[in-house]
Write a protein that holds these residues in place. Structure first.
Motif, short mmCIF file in Angstrom:
data_model
loop_
_atom_site.label_atom_id
_atom_site.label_comp_id
_atom_site.label_asym_id
_atom_site.label_seq_id
_atom_site.Cartn_x
_atom_site.Cartn_y
_atom_site.Cartn_z
N ALA A 100 0.84 -1.23 0.08
CA ALA A 100 0.06 -0.39 0.39
C ALA A 100 1.03 1.44 -0.18
O ALA A 100 1.94 1.45 0.73
N GLY A 101 0.65 2.32 -1.07
CA GLY A 101 0.84 3.76 -0.91
C GLY A 101 2.80 3.77 -1.93
O GLY A 101 2.79 4.43 -1.63
N LEU A 102 2.82 2.55 -2.49
CA LEU A 102 4.22 1.76 -3.19
C LEU A 102 3.93 2.66 -4.56
O LEU A 102 2.72 1.63 -5.12
N ASP A 103 4.85 3.41 -5.07
CA ASP A 103 4.72 3.72 -6.26
C ASP A 103 5.27 3.01 -7.70
O ASP A 103 6.82 3.01 -7.53
N GLY A 104 4.48 2.28 -7.99
CA GLY A 104 5.50 1.12 -9.11
C GLY A 104 5.74 1.17 -10.36
O GLY A 104 6.62 1.45 -11.10
N ALA A 117 11.09 5.57 -5.92
CA ALA A 117 10.54 4.43 -4.75
C ALA A 117 10.45 2.34 -4.53
O ALA A 117 10.26 2.54 -3.45
N MET A 118 10.42 2.46 -6.05
CA MET A 118 11.08 1.24 -5.43
C MET A 118 12.41 0.75 -4.89
O MET A 118 12.11 -0.42 -4.38
N ASP A 163 15.57 -0.35 -0.10
CA ASP A 163 16.27 -0.84 1.31
C ASP A 163 16.10 -0.52 2.84
O ASP A 163 16.66 -0.89 2.84
N HIS A 164 14.14 -0.76 2.38
CA HIS A 164 14.03 -0.52 3.88
C HIS A 164 13.55 -2.03 4.20
O HIS A 164 13.68 -2.46 5.39
N ASP A 165 13.94 -2.49 3.57
CA ASP A 165 13.19 -4.39 3.62
C ASP A 165 14.59 -5.05 4.27
O ASP A 165 14.35 -6.14 4.57
N ALA A 166 15.38 -4.97 3.19
CA ALA A 166 16.72 -5.15 3.97
C ALA A 166 17.70 -4.96 5.31
O ALA A 166 16.34 -4.54 5.85
#
Length: 79
Positions: A61-65, A70-71, A76-79
């Motif tokens: 949600a909220g991610l601009d594909g 943004a991707m 980077d935040h998931d790592a």
């Protein structure tokens, strides 16, 4: 690399004659022919079917594909 080929007698006779006329080895003539054939195969634009995931889910949600930035930031935040 050495290899053994089983070629048609008439074809090999014609190829040897052409190689002699062009002052190249039979090996070189065969290499050139293979290169031409492989290049033509690449240039025809043969399409490869890629697998497509048809399951549920999608972007967070909220991610601009459509935004590379943004991707990358999300990765980077998931790592």
């Amino acid at each position: 690399m050495k290899t053994t080929l089983d070629l048609n007698d008439a074809l090999i006779t014609e190829a040897k004659a052409l190689a002699a006329r062009e002052h190249v080895t039979l090996t070189r003539l065969i290499e050139e022919a293979l290169q031409l054939r492989l290049r033509a195969q690449r240039e025809t634009g043969v399409r490869v079917r890629l697998p497509v995931f048809r399951g549920k889910g999608g972007l967070a949600a909220g991610l601009d594909g459509l935004s590379n930035r943004a991707m990358f930031e999300a990765a980077d935040h998931d790592a």
